[in-house]
Write an enzyme that holds these catalytic residues in place. Structure first.
Site, PDB file in Angstrom:
ATOM      1  N   LYS A 136       0.125  -2.419  -2.196  1.00  0.00           N
ATOM      2  CA  LYS A 136      -0.940  -2.957  -1.354  1.00  0.00           C
ATOM      3  C   LYS A 136      -0.875  -4.475  -1.220  1.00  0.00           C
ATOM      4  O   LYS A 136      -1.331  -5.043  -0.231  1.00  0.00           O
ATOM      5  CB  LYS A 136      -2.294  -2.493  -1.879  1.00  0.00           C
ATOM      6  CG  LYS A 136      -2.499  -0.996  -1.676  1.00  0.00           C
ATOM      7  CD  LYS A 136      -3.873  -0.545  -2.046  1.00  0.00           C
ATOM      8  CE  LYS A 136      -4.080   0.914  -1.651  1.00  0.00           C
ATOM      9  NZ  LYS A 136      -3.033   1.812  -2.110  1.00  0.00           N
ATOM     10  N   GLU A 188     -10.086  -8.784  -2.948  1.00  0.00           N
ATOM     11  CA  GLU A 188     -10.331  -9.214  -1.582  1.00  0.00           C
ATOM     12  C   GLU A 188     -11.827  -9.174  -1.291  1.00  0.00           C
ATOM     13  O   GLU A 188     -12.608  -8.553  -2.023  1.00  0.00           O
ATOM     14  CB  GLU A 188      -9.567  -8.341  -0.581  1.00  0.00           C
ATOM     15  CG  GLU A 188      -9.982  -6.890  -0.560  1.00  0.00           C
ATOM     16  CD  GLU A 188      -9.110  -6.046   0.350  1.00  0.00           C
ATOM     17  OE1 GLU A 188      -8.021  -6.497   0.727  1.00  0.00           O
ATOM     18  OE2 GLU A 188      -9.518  -4.914   0.681  1.00  0.00           O
ATOM     19  N   GLU A 235      -4.843  -0.525   4.480  1.00  0.00           N
ATOM     20  CA  GLU A 235      -3.589  -0.051   3.906  1.00  0.00           C
ATOM     21  C   GLU A 235      -2.913   0.880   4.902  1.00  0.00           C
ATOM     22  O   GLU A 235      -3.532   1.333   5.860  1.00  0.00           O
ATOM     23  CB  GLU A 235      -3.822   0.681   2.581  1.00  0.00           C
ATOM     24  CG  GLU A 235      -4.637   1.958   2.711  1.00  0.00           C
ATOM     25  CD  GLU A 235      -4.863   2.649   1.380  1.00  0.00           C
ATOM     26  OE1 GLU A 235      -4.301   2.192   0.371  1.00  0.00           O
ATOM     27  OE2 GLU A 235      -5.590   3.645   1.347  1.00  0.00           O
ATOM     28  N   ASN A 261      -0.831   4.499   4.876  1.00  0.00           N
ATOM     29  CA  ASN A 261      -0.395   5.674   4.126  1.00  0.00           C
ATOM     30  C   ASN A 261       0.837   6.257   4.802  1.00  0.00           C
ATOM     31  O   ASN A 261       0.774   6.704   5.955  1.00  0.00           O
ATOM     32  CB  ASN A 261      -1.509   6.711   4.054  1.00  0.00           C
ATOM     33  CG  ASN A 261      -2.660   6.234   3.190  1.00  0.00           C
ATOM     34  OD1 ASN A 261      -2.452   5.796   2.062  1.00  0.00           O
ATOM     35  ND2 ASN A 261      -3.870   6.300   3.708  1.00  0.00           N
TER      36      ASN A 261
END
Length: 661
Positions: free
Chosen positions: A116, A200, A288, A290
């Site tokens: 990530k 974050e 993100e 996947n």
């Protein structure tokens, strides 16, 4: 085209992949652990091979064994499903070295997007919007606290290798940052073998919206609409839908184009998903990517008509995509509910055991059930507790929701606890129906946990009417049994008292040839139903609404489940009700001084000792179950009288860990 593929997974996703492979004329090989011997996916496949012990680390995660099975069976390709090895670059490389095709992206994409921290840097380089944060590795608690303070609270602490809500904590202050950093690192290490975390900015009132991408690695990358995944609990998705009720065409296009740009940046091939956080002003930020098939992919398939598994197989076989961006159209609306073996009335704790009854609604053009279990299957402590994914379709959002409510009402599961009532409560919730949702929905609407759906008067009256009609038919059947006293005529009355908890309702009935008129506290309903004593479902129309309720006999009445509520109704004559009111009530035992284990698991932390004083809400112990850490807290003030277990012990449900005085 491949002649034979192996599915390196289990449960519903293995069954899902097998269905498409069969339709394409491809033979399938299933793998299974000790715990999955005889499981549905092994029965559906053309071949099934045992690969090890019940724990995933002894079976589904062992790369060499799966490669060996491919060689033994002649499987030319492997579909990894989701979870397990689906995003493991070492697995992808091992297959490549063995000359076996991986039905998924290349190792570069898996590596880049699987981390990530690195994926966020790549996204920034590809001009994809990202959340402000610190993307380098954080070593100490002090460093984490300083970074969080610099970014500005609230912040999200996340495992770099994380997923599925594991290794994630929200911190609103310095103290929570300290606790969250330690917990996230610990959970990340146990779940992924990688304790790196990053921090974050936490977006308030966020929506979780993801873009499905499809790429052939030969110059064509498409975005195939979005999925709204904002209904989450502990960062794990519970309900998904497509399209999103929040996006407009302009935002959808912008998000889709950024998702495509990111996929192209890593030379992506296959189906993948780019997840975004969207704020209340429709600003969106990369979360993100996947690099696999998502759990919630069926809602996309329902509104686009595209079989994503088929496209993955064809792309892996070297074929170019036969569709263009203009061919992707979103028609109608689809909802997905994840049905889990968990107890929503006890903090959603996992439930394991045998499915003594498992009767899903009948599948149709508007109802789809993706499952890996059948009646008699075992829900194991070794794997994700998902029972099924229930998907419904409609021409618009309201009809898709109504179809889901009806399907949930008819889904019969017994033998273990499940979350169907909770799901039904959410779909019936006016805020959800209005589309006013965020990832905080469950926390905001059920701050004290789930205690059952609200009971509108209309719903209550329909349940009372159903219980009364069921009682009338049971009584009528009893009068026809042979061997009764000669010349004794049993007269079935018209007046009844129906009790539910402490409430009692006056009911009057008139039975006709085609329907029964039922008046509940003055409200009139017409009941039309083919219900017969012994049926597990009460179906028909009540008060003009088509209904199906789960029904089972209890003492002097029936237990009904409908619209997210399960209630017991006692149906008595007025005289019997008078006598019942005189009966003493049994008082419940006081368990507030006992710390009771709510789930099977391991006692990983014990925070108190005998003789120590504790305060209400204080953390007493941590139980690890299904790779999730669950904190148990004191329900009252007191002093620890005795401790019955030690750290490392295995616990069963309702074990008394310690006692207070």
């Amino acid at each position: 085209m491949f002649k034979k593929i192996l599915i390196a997974n289990r449960g519903e996703i293995a069954c899902r992949v097998i269905k498409t492979a069969k339709r394409m004329g491809i033979q399938t090989v299933a793998v299974y652990s000790d715990a999955d011997a005889g499981a549905l996916h092994t029965q559906m496949a053309d071949e099934a091979v045992h690969i090890g012990g019940a724990a995933a680390s002894e079976s589904y995660l062992i790369i060499d064994r799966i490669v060996d099975v491919c060689k033994q069976t002649g499987a030319e390709a492997v579909h990894p499903g989701y979870g397990f090895l689906s995003e493991n670059q070492a697995f992808c490389a091992a297959l490549q070295d063995a000359g076996i095709t991986f039905i998924g992206p290349n190792t570069r994409a898996i590596s880049a997007m699987g981390d990530k921290i690195e994926s966020k840097k790549l996204a920034q380089a590809a001009n994809v919007s990202t959340v402000p944060g610190y993307t380098d590795v954080i070593e100490t608690v002090e460093e984490a606290v300083k970074i969080a303070d610099d970014i500005g609270f609230p912040v999200m602490i996340k495992a770099s290798a994380g997923g599925g809500g594991k290794g994630m904590r929200v911190a609103w202050n310095v103290e929570e940052a300290r606790e969250g950093f330690a917990s996230a690192k610990s959970e990340a290490q146990s779940s992924f073998g990688d304790d790196r975390v990053f921090i974050e900015k936490f977006i308030e009132e966020p929506r979780h919206i993801e873009i499905q991408v499809l790429a052939d690695g030969q110059g064509t990358t498409l975005y195939v609409g979005e999925r709204e995944c904002s209904i989450q609990r502990r960062h794990q998705k519970v309900i998904e839908e497509a399209p999103s009720p929040f996006l407009n065409a302009e935002t959808r296009k912008a998000m889709g184009e950024q998702a495509v740009a990111l996929a192209d940046a890593v030379e992506y091939r296959s189906a993948g998903t780019v997840e975004f956080i969207v704020d209340k002003d429709r600003n969106f930020y990369f979360l993100e990517m996947n690099t696999r098939l998502q759990v919630e992919h069926p809602v996309t398939e329902m509104i686009t008509g595209i079989d994503l598994v088929e496209q993955m197989i064809r792309v892996a076989n070297g074929e170019k995509l036969s569709i263009s961006q203009d061919d992707v159209t979103l028609t109608g609306w689809a909802m997905e509910a994840r049905i889990y073996a968990e107890d929503p009335y006890r903090g959603f704790l996992p439930s394991i055991g045998r499915l003594s009854r498992c009767q899903p609604p009948e599948e149709s053009a508007t109802v789809r059930v993706d499952t890996g279990v059948v009646e008699g299957s075992e829900i194991s402590m070794f794997y994700d507790p998902m029972i099924a994914k229930l998907v419904t379709y409609g021409p618009d959002r309201e009809s898709a929701i109504d179809s889901m409510i009806d399907a949930l009402n008819g889904y019969r599961i017994e033998g273990i606890q499940h979350n169907i009532n909770f799901l039904n409560a959410v779909f019936n919730h006016q805020r959800f129906r209005d589309g006013q949702i965020s990832t905080n929905f469950i926390a905001e609407e059920y701050p004290e946990g789930f205690e059952g759906a609200p009971l509108p008067e209309e719903t209550r009256n329909r349940m009372i009417a159903a219980a009364t009609v069921a009682h009338l038919r049971e009584t009528a059947r009893a009068t026809s049994i042979s061997g009764q006293v000669p010349h004794f005529v049993v007269r079935i009355g018209q007046d009844w008292r129906v009790s539910c908890g402490e409430n009692s309702h006056a009911v009057k009935t008139t039975t006709g040839e085609a329907a029964t008129d039922v008046t509940v506290d003055g409200a009139h309903l017409v009941v039309e139903s083919d219900y017969r004593p012994g049926d597990a479902r009460f179906t028909g129309t009540i008060g003009g609404r088509a209904v199906q309720m789960l029904i089972e006999p209890v003492a002097e009445g029936y237990r009904l489940t409908f619209d997210g509520t399960t209630l017991d109704f006692q149906v008595r004559t007025p005289r019997a009700a008078e006598l019942a009111a005189l009966m003493p009530l049994k008082e419940a035992a006081d368990l507030s001084k006992l710390l009771i284990c709510p789930m099977p698991g391991a006692l990983v932390q014990l925070h108190v000792a005998e003789g120590e004083e504790v305060k209400t809400g204080q953390s007493l112990a941590v139980i690890e179950a299904m790779k999730m850490e669950n904190v148990l807290r004191a329900e009252s003030d007191g002093t620890v009288r005795s401790v019955n277990f030690k750290e490392g012990d295995s616990l069963a449900v309702d074990d008394v860990i310690l006692e207070l005085e």
